[in-house]
Design an enzyme around this catalytic site. Structure first.
Site, PDB file in Angstrom:
ATOM      1  N   GLU A 263       0.841  -1.201   0.000  1.00  0.00           N
ATOM      2  CA  GLU A 263       0.000   0.000   0.000  1.00  0.00           C
ATOM      3  C   GLU A 263       0.876   1.251   0.000  1.00  0.00           C
ATOM      4  O   GLU A 263       1.932   1.250   0.643  1.00  0.00           O
ATOM      5  CB  GLU A 263      -0.924   0.001   1.219  1.00  0.00           C
ATOM      6  CG  GLU A 263      -1.976  -1.106   1.179  1.00  0.00           C
ATOM      7  CD  GLU A 263      -2.975  -1.023   2.342  1.00  0.00           C
ATOM      8  OE1 GLU A 263      -2.839  -0.118   3.192  1.00  0.00           O
ATOM      9  OE2 GLU A 263      -3.878  -1.865   2.397  1.00  0.00           O
ATOM     10  N   HIS A 281      -8.319   1.141   1.575  1.00  0.00           N
ATOM     11  CA  HIS A 281      -8.129   1.057   3.032  1.00  0.00           C
ATOM     12  C   HIS A 281      -9.067   2.045   3.739  1.00  0.00           C
ATOM     13  O   HIS A 281      -8.624   2.916   4.504  1.00  0.00           O
ATOM     14  CB  HIS A 281      -6.669   1.338   3.414  1.00  0.00           C
ATOM     15  CG  HIS A 281      -6.263   0.647   4.693  1.00  0.00           C
ATOM     16  ND1 HIS A 281      -5.018   0.110   4.892  1.00  0.00           N
ATOM     17  CD2 HIS A 281      -6.953   0.410   5.836  1.00  0.00           C
ATOM     18  CE1 HIS A 281      -4.937  -0.422   6.096  1.00  0.00           C
ATOM     19  NE2 HIS A 281      -6.105  -0.259   6.681  1.00  0.00           N
ATOM     20  N   ALA A 284     -11.452   2.363   8.448  1.00  0.00           N
ATOM     21  CA  ALA A 284     -11.606   3.304   9.562  1.00  0.00           C
ATOM     22  C   ALA A 284     -12.090   4.668   9.103  1.00  0.00           C
ATOM     23  O   ALA A 284     -12.138   5.609   9.902  1.00  0.00           O
ATOM     24  CB  ALA A 284     -10.272   3.460  10.293  1.00  0.00           C
TER      25      ALA A 284
END
Length: 531
Positions: A263, A281, A284
């Site tokens: 990443e 990603h 969150a």
């Protein structure tokens, strides 16, 4: 003089204000984390560093941080912090382990729906002016079987949501007891059974040596045809190339990934494949989660810098400043005892008993227990800390008992840990001498007196002549130097143990040579952080 904190990544103004309200001077530079040279130049001026994921706290940065006392990560992952380097410098590393749990679990559920109904591809097609209704035939969630790898904090939330969707749930988690699984309404299974029975598989475990590529080509071959796989945990848990091949062959019907082995993910074997949903990603990435972790990290760092209180620390237990001098060596001992049992026990643990004898019974046993439990499960949960460990043990349904008693033996105080699985019970005891260093004094009921080193080897064997010579010759021929060793036995010809303090890691080839001896039943390499 007020402590100074540098905020080098994006934090809300409310979080920044918490520092100010608590008497901490704040330098808010949210873009600085991307400028390594500038960060290196000024980091020496601060007592605290508040970050998210953009700032890389490398060993070089830590060396330049002459006044730094604490690093606070707004979030759970601390991959961007060199924790060993921070620990060597006495810098506390804090995270916010539970602030992202709900939002990550919800993202996993969202991706499961997306891959079940091919929503992203259908959206692109429709907005392009096509009306390919027959092309996007999906599957229902209701009545399907969801396989969950990892039933901890986030996994348990996914389980609750899946049961609400009327799914059947198979759970694989070495620390999940059958009783706790029944309470949760899931079926506890081994991996192969999960692979064979699941229509959807979602992962919620950390990336460790044991979990890396837990789904590889061999595992994929065991899965049910038409399975769909979701990963919102960590890149590297799934072999992306093997999964791409299984999708191309038609064995796997689809996949949804929020995390990747490399990443930022500029390319992946999964990109461009049919019915593969990819997000950058975002687990969150909700307003609520980002605000929660920002507020948490500001409160935790302020409490430490102003009051000396430690909470949610990766590399230090939660203790007060007054307790620290007395507790510190015994906290290290507790961590070592837990780490020993965690590394030599392969079966799921059902019960834990911790005995505090003598002076240890009058200490802050909550901190000692937390340190011990963190050491016990660190081999399975890499980012566990003193605060999260007891919660994880409770969530997994493991019975925990503490026993305190007055001095009973020759030692002023010691700690004894006993764990029970379905097939065995194992115990280890240790104490701290005047030099402040932890020592093993008993293993499996066999008395001994052994130093603790960073690298050790544990052997369980039948007491037979020639064992010392065999061990020494085997390790010597492999170039392994023994710094110290202790032997013990319960009786002549009975159970015996050997604990060796060696100069470096022991590889599988050497272990294989040791276990080739017919009297040796178990040989385990041990790693401890005792520096």
């Amino acid at each position: 003089m007020a402590p100074r904190v540098l905020v080098s990544d994006e934090l809300s103004e409310t979080a920044v204000q918490i520092f100010r309200d608590r008497g901490v001077e704040v330098d808010f530079q949210p873009q600085l984390g991307k400028d390594k040279e500038k960060l290196l130049e000024i980091i020496g001026n601060y007592d605290g560093l508040a970050i998210r994921s953009a700032t890389k706290v490398t060993e070089k940065i830590i060396e330049a941080a002459k006044n730094l006392k604490v690093v606070g990560r707004a979030g759970i992952g601390v991959d961007n912090v060199d924790i060993p380097a921070a620990s060597r410098r006495g810098i506390i590393v804090m995270n916010t382990p539970f602030g992202n749990s709900i939002t990550t679990a919800e993202h996993a559920i969202a991706l499961m729906f997306a891959v079940a109904r091919q929503l992203p591809a259908a959206d692109v097609s429709t907005q392009a002016g096509k009306w390919e209704k027959s092309k996007f035939m999906g599957v229902e969630i209701t009545g399907k079987t969801l396989g969950i790898i990892g039933a901890g904090n986030i996994g348990s939330i996914v389980i609750a949501r899946a049961l609400g969707l009327k799914m059947h749930v198979l759970a694989y988690d070495p620390f999940l007891s059958k009783e706790r699984a029944e309470e949760m309404g899931v079926t506890k299974v081994e991996l192969d059974e999960l692979f064979a029975g699941a229509d959807f598989i979602t992962l919620h475990v950390p990336l460790t040596d044991k979990t890396r590529n837990i789904i590889d080509a061999t595992a994929l071959a065991k899965t049910k045809p038409g399975v769909r796989i979701i990963n919102c945990a960590r890149g590297g848990l799934v072999d992306e190339a093997a999964l791409a091949a299984a999708i191309k062959s038609g064995h796997v019907a689809g996949a949804a990934f929020d995390v990747f082995e490399v990443e930022p993910a500029k390319e992946s074997p999964l990109f461009g494949l049919p019915n593969v949903v990819c997000t950058p990603h975002l687990g969150a990435s909700t307003t609520e989660a980002q605000e929660n972790v920002a507020l948490q990290v500001a409160e935790q760092m302020s409490d430490y810098l102003v009051k000396g209180a430690v909470s949610n620390a990766i590399n230090m237990p939660s203790i007060t400043a007054e307790e620290a001098p007395l507790l510190k060596p015994f906290i290290k001992l507790a961590d070592v005892l837990g780490a020993f049992v965690g590394q030599v026990t392969d079966d799921p643990i059902k019960e834990i008993e911790i005995l505090y004898d003598g002076v240890t019974a009058g200490m802050n046993t909550k901190a000692l227990t937390s340190a011990l439990l963190a050491g016990l499960i660190r081999n399975q949960v890499a980012d566990v800390n003193m605060v999260s460990a007891p919660i994880m043990i409770k969530e997994k349904g493991i019975v925990l008992a503490e026993v305190k008693r007055d001095k009973t033996g020759v030692y002023d105080g010691y700690i004894k840990l006993t764990v029970t699985t379905d097939s065995m019970s194992r115990s280890v005891a240790g104490t701290v001498f005047s030099d402040g260093k932890p020592r093993f004094i008993q293993i499996k009921g066999i008395n001994l007196d052994a130093d603790v080193g960073n690298h050790m080897v544990y052997l369980a064997n039948t007491d037979v002549p020639g064992m010392i010579g065999f061990i020494g010759t085997t390790l010597g021929s492999a170039g392994v130097n023994i710094a110290n060793f202790q032997l013990g036995r319960d009786k002549q010809g009975g159970d015996a143990i050997a604990l060796l303090y060696v100069d470096g890691p022991i590889n599988d080839e050497v272990l294989g040579k040791l276990t080739a001896h017919q009297a040796i039943r178990q040989a385990k390499p041990l790693v401890f952080n005792v520096d």
